[in-house]
Write an enzyme that holds these catalytic residues in place. Structure first.
Site, PDB file in Angstrom:
ATOM      1  N   ARG A  19       0.875  -1.184   0.000  1.00  0.00           N
ATOM      2  CA  ARG A  19       0.000   0.000   0.000  1.00  0.00           C
ATOM      3  C   ARG A  19       0.908   1.230   0.000  1.00  0.00           C
ATOM      4  O   ARG A  19       1.814   1.331   0.819  1.00  0.00           O
ATOM      5  CB  ARG A  19      -0.941   0.004   1.218  1.00  0.00           C
ATOM      6  CG  ARG A  19      -1.988  -1.087   1.124  1.00  0.00           C
ATOM      7  CD  ARG A  19      -3.135  -0.858   2.088  1.00  0.00           C
ATOM      8  NE  ARG A  19      -4.117   0.075   1.561  1.00  0.00           N
ATOM      9  CZ  ARG A  19      -5.174   0.485   2.265  1.00  0.00           C
ATOM     10  NH1 ARG A  19      -5.351   0.074   3.502  1.00  0.00           N
ATOM     11  NH2 ARG A  19      -6.041   1.317   1.735  1.00  0.00           N
ATOM     12  N   CYS A  44     -14.798   6.144   8.648  1.00  0.00           N
ATOM     13  CA  CYS A  44     -13.931   4.976   8.424  1.00  0.00           C
ATOM     14  C   CYS A  44     -13.677   4.213   9.733  1.00  0.00           C
ATOM     15  O   CYS A  44     -14.452   4.309  10.676  1.00  0.00           O
ATOM     16  CB  CYS A  44     -12.615   5.399   7.769  1.00  0.00           C
ATOM     17  SG  CYS A  44     -11.646   4.015   7.114  1.00  0.00           S
ATOM     18  N   ASP A  73      -3.540   8.398   7.973  1.00  0.00           N
ATOM     19  CA  ASP A  73      -2.586   7.490   7.336  1.00  0.00           C
ATOM     20  C   ASP A  73      -1.243   8.176   7.185  1.00  0.00           C
ATOM     21  O   ASP A  73      -0.207   7.534   7.292  1.00  0.00           O
ATOM     22  CB  ASP A  73      -3.130   7.018   5.983  1.00  0.00           C
ATOM     23  CG  ASP A  73      -4.187   5.972   6.191  1.00  0.00           C
ATOM     24  OD1 ASP A  73      -3.844   4.792   6.289  1.00  0.00           O
ATOM     25  OD2 ASP A  73      -5.364   6.348   6.339  1.00  0.00           O
ATOM     26  N   ASN A  79      -6.085  10.806   4.998  1.00  0.00           N
ATOM     27  CA  ASN A  79      -6.882   9.740   5.629  1.00  0.00           C
ATOM     28  C   ASN A  79      -7.877   9.213   4.596  1.00  0.00           C
ATOM     29  O   ASN A  79      -7.953   9.709   3.457  1.00  0.00           O
ATOM     30  CB  ASN A  79      -7.590  10.283   6.878  1.00  0.00           C
ATOM     31  CG  ASN A  79      -8.168   9.183   7.748  1.00  0.00           C
ATOM     32  OD1 ASN A  79      -7.481   8.233   8.107  1.00  0.00           O
ATOM     33  ND2 ASN A  79      -9.446   9.269   8.075  1.00  0.00           N
ATOM     34  N   LYS A  80      -8.656   8.237   4.997  1.00  0.00           N
ATOM     35  CA  LYS A  80      -9.615   7.564   4.111  1.00  0.00           C
ATOM     36  C   LYS A  80     -10.387   8.544   3.234  1.00  0.00           C
ATOM     37  O   LYS A  80     -10.806   9.606   3.682  1.00  0.00           O
ATOM     38  CB  LYS A  80     -10.573   6.748   4.992  1.00  0.00           C
ATOM     39  CG  LYS A  80     -11.709   6.029   4.306  1.00  0.00           C
ATOM     40  CD  LYS A  80     -11.303   5.162   3.153  1.00  0.00           C
ATOM     41  CE  LYS A  80     -10.279   4.118   3.472  1.00  0.00           C
ATOM     42  NZ  LYS A  80      -9.701   3.489   2.246  1.00  0.00           N
TER      43      LYS A  80
HETATM   44  C1  RUB Z   1      -8.107   3.291   7.159  1.00  0.00           C
HETATM   45  C2  RUB Z   1      -8.027   4.722   7.566  1.00  0.00           C
HETATM   46  C3  RUB Z   1      -7.765   5.003   9.014  1.00  0.00           C
HETATM   47  C4  RUB Z   1      -6.263   5.251   9.202  1.00  0.00           C
HETATM   48  C5  RUB Z   1      -5.884   5.311  10.666  1.00  0.00           C
HETATM   49  O1  RUB Z   1      -8.109   3.124   5.757  1.00  0.00           O
HETATM   50  O2  RUB Z   1      -8.096   5.632   6.769  1.00  0.00           O
HETATM   51  O3  RUB Z   1      -8.456   6.132   9.444  1.00  0.00           O
HETATM   52  O4  RUB Z   1      -5.521   4.231   8.578  1.00  0.00           O
HETATM   53  O5  RUB Z   1      -6.094   4.060  11.279  1.00  0.00           O
HETATM   54  P1  RUB Z   1      -8.047   1.620   5.135  1.00  0.00           P
HETATM   55  P2  RUB Z   1      -5.284   3.655  12.584  1.00  0.00           P
HETATM   56  O6  RUB Z   1      -9.228   0.891   5.665  1.00  0.00           O
HETATM   57  O7  RUB Z   1      -8.057   1.826   3.675  1.00  0.00           O
HETATM   58  O8  RUB Z   1      -6.753   1.012   5.619  1.00  0.00           O
HETATM   59  O9  RUB Z   1      -5.630   4.688  13.608  1.00  0.00           O
HETATM   60  O10 RUB Z   1      -5.805   2.278  12.940  1.00  0.00           O
HETATM   61  O11 RUB Z   1      -3.842   3.665  12.254  1.00  0.00           O
END
Ligand code: RUB
Length: 306
Positions: A61, A129, A198, A208-209
């Protein structure tokens, strides 16, 4: 030996492992088991194996700097070492993996402790998300005895919002699921928006998403404070040196399995929330303005810029 790494990379690609934090943890554990099971005969062979693993994991990714920072840091510990024996080098991978995981765990705990203070009794929290950091923060607030409701978008195209609402229901939190396009309709009912991240860029923008930037726009229009809960290590040092954060574009089938011919379907996984929309980034050191994030990184994680 790299078969296991390929398997993990595929799980990450297919969202069986989802969310930046879980992706990083899976990659770290994959490296750790590679080191445990390696058949490399000397340092050169072992380093080559680890570097190949890095390539495979990175390409799973594109928009995952936390995973990249973790893997780079573990490899840098290996490269710094004078050991020649594979067993000793494998031990370094293992111990640095463990200390990175421990840091992630501590950060999540601190973020939850700090962020939970922003959750007022009888408030409504809006999220988008599934972020394990956000749900952990909400869990903390609940454990502290706070009563609050959660509104969560379903998060098209692959409905990660369903993971969030299930977790909230398990916690006993009153939860409402809405379609993404109802965000404005419900924003006036929310006291606070909290989303995950992210990536954080050197200019303080957050990635982010897909859809998060729309939620941020809507929150600003409704004057609802918008917070991001994120470990500092989601900062991408490459953005400092001019690179744009790459936005992963996923399979069109996620949007429409059997679409009509000649139709163009676009499916970006993430979007950019400009820093002006963000009230604060809740990280392990406190709540910061996105403007100050690069300075904080220089102070706390100087190795990231090496
Ligand atoms: C997930 C997403 C989350 C971040 C943070 O996208 O956007 O908000 O990754 O998550 P996908 P965390 O489902 O495409 O991976 O706080 O668990 O790191």
């Amino acid at each position: 030996m790299l078969e296991q790494i390929r398997k993990i990379a595929m799980k990450i690609k297919q969202l069986e492992v989802q969310g930046a934090r879980n992706v990083a943890i899976a990659a770290i554990k994959a490296l750790e088991s590679l080191a445990k099971e390696t058949k490399a005969k000397n340092k050169e062979e072992f380093l080559n194996e680890v570097l190949k693993a890095k390539e495979i994991l990175f390409s799973s990714r594109e928009t995952e700097p936390l995973m990249r920072n973790a893997v780079r840091w573990i490899i840098s510990q290996l490269e710094k070492s004078d050991y020649e024996k594979v067993q000793k080098l494998a031990e370094i991978v293992s111990s640095s993996s463990q200390s990175f995981l421990k840091n992630l765990e501590d950060s999540r705990e601190k973020i939850a402790k700090i962020g939970a203070k922003r959750i007022r009794d009888n408030s409504v929290i809006f999220t988008h998300c599934h972020s394990s950091t956000v749900t952990y923060l909400l869990k903390k607030a609940k454990q502290e005895g706070k009563s609050f409701e959660v509104i969560c978008t379903e998060t098209r195209p692959v409905f990660q919002g369903r993971i969030t609402v299930k977790e909230m229901l398990e916690l006993g939190v009153e939860t409402t699921l809405i379609v993404d396009s109802a965000a404005r309709f419900f924003m006036n009912q929310a006291d606070l928006v909290i989303v995950g991240a992210d990536a954080i860029t050197s200019e303080g923008n957050v990635i982010n998403k897909i859809g998060t930037s729309m939620v941020a726009l809507v929150a600003q229009e409704a004057r609802t404070p918008f917070y991001v809960a994120s470990e500092l290590l989601k900062f991408d040092p490459e953005t400092m040196y001019g690179d744009y954060e790459k936005i992963e574009e996923r399979y069109p089938e996620e949007v429409w399995e059997n679409p009509p011919e000649k139709l163009t379907i676009r499916n970006p996984a993430f979007d950019v929330i400009r820093r002006g929309f963000i009230h604060g980034i809740i990280c392990e050191l406190g709540i910061f303005s996105p403007h100050s994030i690069t300075e904080v990184m220089h102070r706390v994680y100087p190795w990231i810029f090496e």
